[in-house]
Design an enzyme around this catalytic site. Structure first.
Site, mmCIF file in Angstrom:
data_model
loop_
_atom_site.group_PDB
_atom_site.id
_atom_site.type_symbol
_atom_site.label_atom_id
_atom_site.label_comp_id
_atom_site.label_asym_id
_atom_site.label_seq_id
_atom_site.Cartn_x
_atom_site.Cartn_y
_atom_site.Cartn_z
ATOM 1 N N GLU A 53 9.913 -22.681 31.408
ATOM 2 C CA GLU A 53 10.653 -23.277 30.287
ATOM 3 C C GLU A 53 10.183 -24.717 30.081
ATOM 4 O O GLU A 53 9.959 -25.447 31.043
ATOM 5 C CB GLU A 53 12.153 -23.264 30.609
ATOM 6 N N LYS A 137 15.787 -19.423 22.552
ATOM 7 C CA LYS A 137 16.882 -19.340 23.532
ATOM 8 C C LYS A 137 18.197 -19.126 22.785
ATOM 9 O O LYS A 137 18.556 -19.920 21.899
ATOM 10 C CB LYS A 137 16.909 -20.643 24.339
ATOM 11 N N CYS A 178 15.968 -18.878 30.534
ATOM 12 C CA CYS A 178 16.841 -19.552 31.502
ATOM 13 C C CYS A 178 18.315 -19.146 31.400
ATOM 14 O O CYS A 178 18.692 -18.081 31.858
ATOM 15 C CB CYS A 178 16.658 -21.064 31.382
HETATM 16 N N1 LIG Z 1 17.523 -24.619 31.488
HETATM 17 C C1 LIG Z 1 18.614 -23.931 31.671
HETATM 18 O O1 LIG Z 1 19.046 -23.170 30.828
HETATM 19 C C2 LIG Z 1 19.282 -24.128 32.988
HETATM 20 C C3 LIG Z 1 20.275 -23.043 33.315
HETATM 21 C C4 LIG Z 1 20.956 -23.296 34.597
HETATM 22 O O2 LIG Z 1 20.586 -24.148 35.377
HETATM 23 C C5 LIG Z 1 22.090 -22.448 34.922
HETATM 24 O O3 LIG Z 1 22.710 -22.710 35.948
HETATM 25 O O4 LIG Z 1 22.388 -21.500 34.199
#
Ligand SMILES: NC(=O)CCC(=O)C(=O)O
Length: 301
Positions: A53, A137, A178
C-alpha cells in the site's frame, strides 16, 4: 464470465523499504525490487508480483493530496499507457512488461479529476504492461485507539464504491487494500465470485499489526477457503507511520505459507490448486450454507 481454471503459480511479495519523500526515488527503488524479484535463478520465477500500500509516497492523510496522480482509467475501456497522466502508472506498466509478469502495483494516492476526490488506488498490469484492473480502497482507515494510534484517511481520501477482481491465465484474483481486510463481506463476495486468491496490499501498524494482521489474513482464508496474501511496506522507525511488515501468504486451510520479517525483503510462495481443492472437498462449507436460515448477502451484487 467464468473464472479461469485454477493452476499453480508463484507469487512474490515485495516488502518495500526506503519509501521517502522523493517520489522519483520511490518509483526507481520499486522498479529495481520488481526486477530483483524476477532475477531469481534456481527457483520458479514469480508469475505475479505485489507491491505494498502507498508505495510511492509517505503514508498519511497530509501526504495524499501532495502525491496524488490523475490516472483517468475507466474499467472495461482500453487504456493507452503512452497517454497516461500518471508517472507511477507509466513506470509500473513498463516494468511489468520488462519483467513479463503480472504486477499488482500496491496502491498510490489517485486524484480523480472528474470529481476532484482522492482515492487510495491499486492498479494491476498484465505481462504486456496493459493496465487491466484497479481497486479503490473501499473502507477508509479511520481509527482512534487512545494513547496508541489515531488515523483518519477520510481527512483527505474518499472511499471507492466497487469490488474488483481480475483474471489471469492461472487464477481469478480478488483485490482489497489493507483496512478492507477487516470486512468479511468483501472477501466473501469476492470468493463467491470464484476468486481463488485474495490480495491485499496493506500497511498495518505497531498497535494493530501484532493484534490482527495475521489473524485477519488467516480468518479471511479459512472463512472463504481461498488463498489470502497481504503485502506491507518494510518497517521504518524514521517514517511518520511505522508499518508492521510481516507480508504473508496463507493457504485456504489458514496455514501460513510464507511470511516476511520487518525489514525490506522479497518473499515467494507457490500457490497450489490442490490445497484449495482438498480444503473444499474435505471441509465442504462452500456447499453446506443454510440460506434458509440466514440471508445470502452475496446475492444481487
Ligand atoms: N492502512 C490501513 O488501512 C491500516 C489498517 C490497519 O492498520 C488496521 O488495523 O486495520
Amino acid at each position: 464470465m467464468s473464472a479461469p481454471t485454477f493452476k499453480s503459480f508463484t507469487l512474490a511479495l515485495i516488502q518495500l523499504g526506503h519509501i521517502g519523500p522523493e517520489k522519483a526515488a520511490n518509483l526507481r527503488h520499486a522498479r529495481q525490487m520488481i526486477l530483483k524479484a524476477m532475477a531469481r535463478e534456481k527457483e520458479r520465477k514469480p508469475n505475479v508480483i505485489v507491491l505494498p500500500e502507498c508505495f510511492n509516497s509517505p503514508y498519511g492523510h497530509v501526504h495524499f493530496p501532495v502525491y496524488a496522480e490523475n490516472i483517468n482509467y475507466t474499467p472495461g475501456e482500453p487504456y493507452d499507457i503512452s497517454k497516461s497522466p500518471s508517472e507511477s502508472v507509466k513506470m509500473l506498466s513498463s516494468v511489468a512488461k520488462e519483467a513479463g509478469a503480472w504486477l499488482i502495483g500496491g496502491s498510490i494516492p489517485e486524484r480523480d479529476e472528474t470529481d476532484n476526490n482522492i482515492y487510495n488506488t491499486c492498479t494491476v498490469y498484465n505481462p504486456k504492461g496493459d493496465l487491466v484492473a484497479t481497486h479503490r480502497k473501499v473502507h477508509l482507515f479511520d481509527i482512534d485507539i487512545p494513547g496508541k494510534i489515531t488515523f483518519k484517511e477520510s481527512e483527505t481520501l474518499t472511499g471507492g464504491n466497487t469490488m474488483n477482481y481480475f483474471d489471469t491465465e492461472f487464477a481469478r484474483i480478488g483485490l482489497g487494500i489493507c483496512y478492507d481486510i477487516r470486512f468479511p463481506e468483501l472477501a466473501m463476495v469476492l470468493a463467491r465470485k470464484d476468486c481463488h486468491v485474495l490480495i491485499y496490499p496493506g500497511a498495518f501498524n505497531m498497535t494493530t499489526g501484532p493484534l490482527h494482521w495475521e489473524l485477519l489474513a488467516r480468518a479471511r482464508a479459512v472463512d472463504n477457503q481461498v488463498y489470502v496474501s497481504t503485502c506491507s511496506p518494510a518497517r521504518d522507525l524514521n517514517a511518520g507511520y511505522h508499518a508492521w511488515g510481516h507480508s504473508m501468504v496463507t493457504d485456504p486451510l489458514g496455514k501460513i505459507v510464507t511470511e516476511a520479517a520487518e525489514g525490506e525483503e522479497i518473499v515467494f510462495a507457490d500457490i497450489d490448486p490442490k490445497i484449495f481443492q482438498d480444503a473444499r472437498a474435505g471441509i465442504p462449507v462452500t456447499t453446506q450454507r443454510r440460506f434458509d436460515v440466514y440471508p445470502d448477502v452475496s446475492k444481487g451484487v
